[in-house]
Design a protein around this motif. Structure first.
Motif, mmCIF file in Angstrom:
data_model
loop_
_atom_site.group_PDB
_atom_site.id
_atom_site.type_symbol
_atom_site.label_atom_id
_atom_site.label_comp_id
_atom_site.label_asym_id
_atom_site.label_seq_id
_atom_site.Cartn_x
_atom_site.Cartn_y
_atom_site.Cartn_z
ATOM 1 N N PRO A 1 0.787 -1.229 0.000
ATOM 2 C CA PRO A 1 0.000 0.000 0.000
ATOM 3 C C PRO A 1 0.820 1.282 0.000
ATOM 4 O O PRO A 1 0.278 2.349 -0.280
ATOM 5 C CB PRO A 1 -0.826 -0.110 1.290
ATOM 6 C CG PRO A 1 -0.040 -1.024 2.167
ATOM 7 C CD PRO A 1 0.609 -1.999 1.249
ATOM 8 N N ALA A 2 2.111 1.216 0.325
ATOM 9 C CA ALA A 2 2.902 2.442 0.448
ATOM 10 C C ALA A 2 4.352 2.180 0.071
ATOM 11 O O ALA A 2 4.822 1.038 0.042
ATOM 12 C CB ALA A 2 2.815 2.995 1.873
ATOM 13 N N ALA A 3 5.070 3.261 -0.206
ATOM 14 C CA ALA A 3 6.450 3.164 -0.690
ATOM 15 C C ALA A 3 7.370 2.502 0.321
ATOM 16 O O ALA A 3 8.187 1.638 -0.031
ATOM 17 C CB ALA A 3 6.963 4.563 -1.030
ATOM 18 N N ARG A 4 7.273 2.892 1.572
ATOM 19 C CA ARG A 4 8.224 2.392 2.563
ATOM 20 C C ARG A 4 8.063 0.896 2.783
ATOM 21 O O ARG A 4 9.056 0.157 2.884
ATOM 22 C CB ARG A 4 8.081 3.168 3.886
ATOM 23 C CG ARG A 4 9.049 2.765 4.991
ATOM 24 C CD ARG A 4 10.519 2.879 4.605
ATOM 25 N NE ARG A 4 10.928 4.191 4.159
ATOM 26 C CZ ARG A 4 11.355 5.173 4.965
ATOM 27 N NH1 ARG A 4 11.389 4.985 6.276
ATOM 28 N NH2 ARG A 4 11.751 6.328 4.465
ATOM 29 N N SER A 5 6.830 0.404 2.853
ATOM 30 C CA SER A 5 6.634 -1.025 3.065
ATOM 31 C C SER A 5 7.108 -1.825 1.857
ATOM 32 O O SER A 5 7.631 -2.943 1.997
ATOM 33 C CB SER A 5 5.165 -1.336 3.371
ATOM 34 O OG SER A 5 4.305 -0.844 2.358
ATOM 35 N N ALA A 6 6.977 -1.258 0.648
ATOM 36 C CA ALA A 6 7.517 -1.934 -0.536
ATOM 37 C C ALA A 6 9.032 -2.003 -0.463
ATOM 38 O O ALA A 6 9.644 -3.024 -0.807
ATOM 39 C CB ALA A 6 7.079 -1.197 -1.799
ATOM 40 N N GLY A 7 9.655 -0.922 0.007
ATOM 41 C CA GLY A 7 11.106 -0.915 0.154
ATOM 42 C C GLY A 7 11.591 -1.909 1.180
ATOM 43 O O GLY A 7 12.631 -2.555 1.001
ATOM 44 N N VAL A 8 10.852 -2.049 2.265
ATOM 45 C CA VAL A 8 11.205 -3.036 3.286
ATOM 46 C C VAL A 8 11.137 -4.441 2.706
ATOM 47 O O VAL A 8 12.013 -5.281 2.939
ATOM 48 C CB VAL A 8 10.282 -2.896 4.511
ATOM 49 C CG1 VAL A 8 10.437 -4.093 5.456
ATOM 50 C CG2 VAL A 8 10.587 -1.598 5.258
ATOM 51 N N ALA A 9 10.085 -4.703 1.929
ATOM 52 C CA ALA A 9 9.943 -6.026 1.307
ATOM 53 C C ALA A 9 11.144 -6.341 0.430
ATOM 54 O O ALA A 9 11.671 -7.462 0.446
ATOM 55 C CB ALA A 9 8.656 -6.086 0.491
#
Length: 343
Positions: free
Chosen positions: A200-208
């Motif tokens: 849903p958001a940029a930061r969580s995609a980056g963490v993944a």
């Protein structure tokens, strides 16, 4: 002097977070508070900017101020402000269309985008490719994202400014180089077919991608790519595609809320500070491209000169792009299937 910088995640439980803020206010501290509702990757940026503004404002006025932060997907954040769930004094969102949506809801005055320099855009950004060390899949250009076996990590265009910008950049990478809109539509559909999920958001995609090590390439804001490199200690690297979108994060004070809160003067001063040389240096150090060209040039080693096409290459303006691509029955609805993470 007390500085109150409180992070609120724009997720379920917003009411609880706001209740905690009200408790904080009742304990005393700063004479005035602002709530800055921002998009997901700007946590570190405003962590660095806010204390400098507070120090300057207190020195000039003798009055203390605290800044509260809320971060989440840009479009999701805009919806929370529009519904009143987040009583933002200022918004610092990822796309002009997210802010214009608040104007259409009557929360911002006419001409809001001309009240600050550079059309109320203190910095710009773009979409880059973050790949594993050594770029093992030889990903250099947009067509490389569709190679067999490539998993693309990209945020959801329905909730994330990063997700919207990535979709627009991918589309533009086709049509600005002579491709038809049908070819662009086919490319974008194939790109989402290569995404195992849509965060849903940029930061969580980056963490993944960078922390959980899922996927082969991450379509990220440039500043997020630079942050991932620093935090990964060399495990990932940035690839700049030959062309990408010039993205224009936009800021505004929310007229309807600052009128209720009595904070218009402070909100205006806060956003004007973003265009000062001091804040522009902080912006550049955090991986955003400052609106001041001289300061941008000083940071060319980290923010290289690259080919960025404007939104007018694919739509009349940002509002038209929002309608064309992301409105109900727009282009995204014809090719996009929600892909939430299942684990």
């Amino acid at each position: 002097m007390r500085i109150s910088i409180i992070n609120i995640g724009a997720v379920a439980g917003v009411a609880i977070a706001l209740a905690l803020l009200i408790t904080k206010n009742s304990e005393g501290g700063a004479a005035h508070y602002l709530l800055n509702v921002s998009y997901d990757p700007t946590r570190e940026l405003y962590r660095d900017i806010n204390p400098r503004f507070v120090e300057k404002y207190e020195a000039e006025t003798g009055s203390s101020v605290g800044i509260k932060q809320s971060h989440g997907g840009s479009s999701y954040q805009a919806r929370l402000v529009a519904t009143g769930e987040l009583q933002a004094d200022v918004v610092t969102l990822g796309l002009p269309s997210d802010v214009e949506g608040l104007h259409k809801r009557g929360l911002l005055a006419d001409g809001w985008d001309q009240r600050l320099p550079h059309a109320s855009q203190p910095y710009v950004s773009t979409i880059v490719f973050v790949v594993r060390k050594g770029n093992p899949h030889a990903i250099h250009d947009w067509p490389d994202l569709l190679k067999s076996g490539i998993d693309v990590i990209v945020p959801d265009p329905k909730t994330s400014g990063n997700g919207k910008a990535a979709a627009l950049a991918a589309w533009g990478a086709v049509v600005t180089r002579g491709g038809s809109e049908k070819e662009a539509r086919d490319f974008l559909k194939a790109l989402y077919d290569h995404a195992p999920f849509l965060d849903p958001a940029a930061r969580s995609a980056g963490v993944a991608f960078a922390i959980e090590k899922i996927g082969d390439v991450h379509l990220a804001w440039e500043n997020e790519g630079l942050r991932e490199i620093e935090q990964s200690q060399g495990a990932v690297e940035i690839v700049y595609p030959p062309t990408s979108l010039r993205i224009e994060p936009t800021v505004a004070w929310v007229d309807s809320n600052v009128s209720k809160h009595g904070t218009e003067k402070i909100a205006r001063a806060y956003l004007e500070f973003l265009f000062s040389d001091e804040a522009q240096e902080i912006i550049a150090r955090n991986g955003y491209r400052p609106s001041n060209p001289d300061i941008l040039a000083k940071h060319a080693d980290r923010l290289p000169d690259i080919n960025l096409f404007p939104i007018t290459a694919i739509a009349r303006d940002w509002a038209d792009a929002q309608q064309k691509f992301f409105a109900e029955n727009g282009i995204i609805d014809t090719i996009y299937v929600p892909k939430p993470r299942t684990n």
